[in-house]
Design a protein around this motif. Structure first.
Motif, PDB file in Angstrom:
ATOM      1  N   UNK A 114       9.929  -1.516  53.173  1.00  9.36           N
ATOM      2  CA  UNK A 114      10.664  -2.759  52.978  1.00  9.36           C
ATOM      3  C   UNK A 114      10.046  -3.505  51.798  1.00  9.36           C
ATOM      4  N   UNK A 115      10.903  -4.166  51.042  1.00  9.34           N
ATOM      5  CA  UNK A 115      10.469  -4.887  49.845  1.00  9.34           C
ATOM      6  C   UNK A 115      10.865  -6.367  49.958  1.00  9.34           C
ATOM      7  N   UNK A 126      15.809  -7.851  57.566  1.00 10.87           N
ATOM      8  CA  UNK A 126      16.924  -6.956  57.253  1.00 10.87           C
ATOM      9  C   UNK A 126      17.071  -5.953  58.391  1.00 10.87           C
ATOM     10  N   UNK A 127      18.302  -5.771  58.851  1.00 11.01           N
ATOM     11  CA  UNK A 127      18.558  -4.843  59.938  1.00 11.01           C
ATOM     12  C   UNK A 127      18.695  -3.415  59.405  1.00 11.01           C
ATOM     13  N   UNK A 171      14.926  -6.033  50.747  1.00  6.74           N
ATOM     14  CA  UNK A 171      15.644  -4.757  50.691  1.00  6.74           C
ATOM     15  C   UNK A 171      14.785  -3.700  51.384  1.00  6.74           C
ATOM     16  N   UNK A 172      15.380  -2.556  51.634  1.00  2.76           N
ATOM     17  CA  UNK A 172      14.639  -1.489  52.307  1.00  2.76           C
ATOM     18  C   UNK A 172      15.069  -0.130  51.780  1.00  2.76           C
ATOM     19  N   UNK A 173      14.132   0.799  51.829  1.00  3.32           N
ATOM     20  CA  UNK A 173      14.403   2.195  51.482  1.00  3.32           C
ATOM     21  C   UNK A 173      14.146   3.003  52.744  1.00  3.32           C
ATOM     22  N   UNK A 174      15.201   3.392  53.418  1.00  2.00           N
ATOM     23  CA  UNK A 174      15.047   4.075  54.702  1.00  2.00           C
ATOM     24  C   UNK A 174      14.385   5.437  54.552  1.00  2.00           C
ATOM     25  N   UNK A 210      13.439  -4.827  59.833  1.00  2.00           N
ATOM     26  CA  UNK A 210      12.203  -4.974  59.055  1.00  2.00           C
ATOM     27  C   UNK A 210      12.216  -6.378  58.470  1.00  2.00           C
ATOM     28  N   UNK A 211      11.037  -6.981  58.395  1.00  2.00           N
ATOM     29  CA  UNK A 211      11.027  -8.362  57.916  1.00  2.00           C
ATOM     30  C   UNK A 211       9.718  -8.777  57.301  1.00  2.00           C
TER      31      UNK A 211
END
Length: 123
Positions: free
Chosen positions: A78-79, A51-52, A70-73, A34-35
């Motif tokens: 994605x933030x 971010x992978x 950052x990310x919340x799966x 995600x990017x």
């Protein structure tokens, strides 16, 4: 079948902060990287941060130390936390997600893009 909804852009003074969010919805099976990219008027769209799925990150040199991705799966979100903003950060910011999704009964992999959110840094 897949939508990315961005939020969090706006007008901020130099030195200020903003937090962008991008939520992916639809027939999603899994999400890889995600990017965030940005495009200023008259310029090409450039990578800001990525971010992978494992949490590894890369940043453009111009934002290192100021921006955090950052990310919340669990939320497929994605933030991008942007601090110490500068006028040269002014651009339309786009999120990008590489994912596996279901389409017409088949699993497919591809990239999805958000609609873009304007970030303006000005006094």
């Amino acid at each position: 079948q897949v939508q990315l909804v961005e939020s969090g852009g706006g007008l901020v003074q130099p030195g200020g902060s903003l937090r962008l969010s991008c939520a992916a919805t639809g027939s999603i099976l899994s999400i890889n990287a995600m990017g965030w990219y940005r495009q200023a008027p008259g310029k090409q769209r450039d990578l800001v941060a990525r971010i992978t799925s494992g949490g590894s990150t890369i940043y453009a040199d111009s934002v290192k130390g100021r921006f955090t991705i950052s990310r919340d799966n669990a939320k497929n979100t994605v933030y991008l936390q942007m601090n110490s903003l500068k006028p040269e950060d002014t651009a339309v910011y786009y999120c990008n997600v590489n994912l596996v999704f279901r389409n017409l009964g088949l699993s497919r992999q591809g990239d999805a893009w958000g609609q873009g959110t304007q970030v303006t840094v000005s006094s």
